[in-house]
Design an enzyme around this catalytic site. Structure first.
Site, PDB file in Angstrom:
ATOM      1  N   HIS A 235       0.829  -1.200   0.000  1.00  0.00           N
ATOM      2  CA  HIS A 235       0.000   0.000   0.000  1.00  0.00           C
ATOM      3  C   HIS A 235       0.863   1.250   0.000  1.00  0.00           C
ATOM      4  CE1 HIS A 235       0.623  -0.696   4.376  1.00  0.00           C
ATOM      5  NE2 HIS A 235       0.809   0.611   4.383  1.00  0.00           N
TER       6      HIS A 235
ATOM      7  N   ARG B  43      -1.146  10.827   4.862  1.00  0.00           N
ATOM      8  CA  ARG B  43      -1.788  11.395   6.052  1.00  0.00           C
ATOM      9  C   ARG B  43      -2.845  12.394   5.600  1.00  0.00           C
ATOM     10  NH1 ARG B  43       1.444   9.777  10.229  1.00  0.00           N
ATOM     11  NH2 ARG B  43       3.618   9.478   9.706  1.00  0.00           N
TER      12      ARG B  43
ATOM     13  N   GLU C 117      -3.638   3.652   1.844  1.00  0.00           N
ATOM     14  CA  GLU C 117      -3.911   3.764   3.277  1.00  0.00           C
ATOM     15  C   GLU C 117      -4.026   5.233   3.641  1.00  0.00           C
ATOM     16  OE1 GLU C 117      -1.434   3.574   7.421  1.00  0.00           O
ATOM     17  OE2 GLU C 117      -0.883   2.116   5.894  1.00  0.00           O
TER      18      GLU C 117
ATOM     19  N   ASN D  85      -4.723  11.081  12.068  1.00  0.00           N
ATOM     20  CA  ASN D  85      -4.353  11.245  13.476  1.00  0.00           C
ATOM     21  C   ASN D  85      -5.410  12.113  14.146  1.00  0.00           C
ATOM     22  OD1 ASN D  85      -1.855   9.772  13.491  1.00  0.00           O
ATOM     23  ND2 ASN D  85      -1.042  11.405  12.205  1.00  0.00           N
TER      24      ASN D  85
ATOM     25  N   HIS E 146       3.352  11.314  -6.438  1.00  0.00           N
ATOM     26  CA  HIS E 146       1.943  11.191  -6.788  1.00  0.00           C
ATOM     27  C   HIS E 146       1.476   9.741  -6.714  1.00  0.00           C
ATOM     28  CE1 HIS E 146       3.835  10.485 -10.801  1.00  0.00           C
ATOM     29  NE2 HIS E 146       2.860   9.602 -10.903  1.00  0.00           N
TER      30      HIS E 146
ATOM     31  N   GLU F 242      -2.184  11.176 -10.490  1.00  0.00           N
ATOM     32  CA  GLU F 242      -2.120  11.033 -11.937  1.00  0.00           C
ATOM     33  C   GLU F 242      -3.245  10.092 -12.364  1.00  0.00           C
ATOM     34  OE1 GLU F 242       1.166   9.797 -15.321  1.00  0.00           O
ATOM     35  OE2 GLU F 242       1.392   9.028 -13.287  1.00  0.00           O
TER      36      GLU F 242
END
Length: 146
Positions: free
Chosen positions: A5, A9, A62, A66, A80, A123
């Site tokens: 993956h 964030r 993913e 937080n 990207h 992209e």
């Protein structure tokens, strides 16, 4: 070795899920809420990868949220994400109709760039052969840097 993956964030999980899920079409595969660590992980897969992602948990995007507020900068430094789509013009039109800026229009019928709400460059590539130039895309210039 196998690819698992890419983690990005996000500042606002709802905004990120709206962008990646509702607008961009990725599907949530699993979610981990960690109260002690004060974070949420959401794993998303492209529809064409869904069966494999549900079985092998890859390939996924993913989203890491937080719970304590934090500013993230340097989305461009990340590089990207890249996704292949069945019709680049329809995909870009749907994104644009929902307020997403097309930073690099698909004027060549092959490639476009957009940004997520957190500044991650994405992209978009046409699956198979490039599509014939089509208006209004063919005459559009760049609306920003990708």
């Amino acid at each position: 070795m196998r690819y698992l993956h890419t983690m990005v964030r996000v500042k606002d999980l709802d905004a990120a899920l709206h962008f990646y899920g509702t607008l961009f079409g990725l599907v949530e595969v699993r979610r981990i809420e960690n109260e002690k660590g004060r974070f949420t992980l959401v794993f998303l897969a492209a529809p064409g990868d869904l069966d494999h992602a549900e079985t092998h948990l890859s390939p996924c995007l993913e989203l890491t949220y937080n719970w304590d507020p934090e500013d993230y900068t340097g989305g461009r430094n990340f590089g990207h994400l890249a996704y292949e789509v069945d019709d680049i013009y329809k995909t870009c039109q749907a994104l644009m109709d929902n307020g997403v800026t097309i930073n690099r229009p698909p004027r060549d019928g092959h490639m476009a760039f957009v940004r997520s709400p957190d500044g991650i460059s994405i992209e978009i590539l046409q699956k198979g052969d490039r599509l014939a130039p089509q208006e209004p895309w063919a005459s559009m210039g760049n609306t920003g840097a990708w």
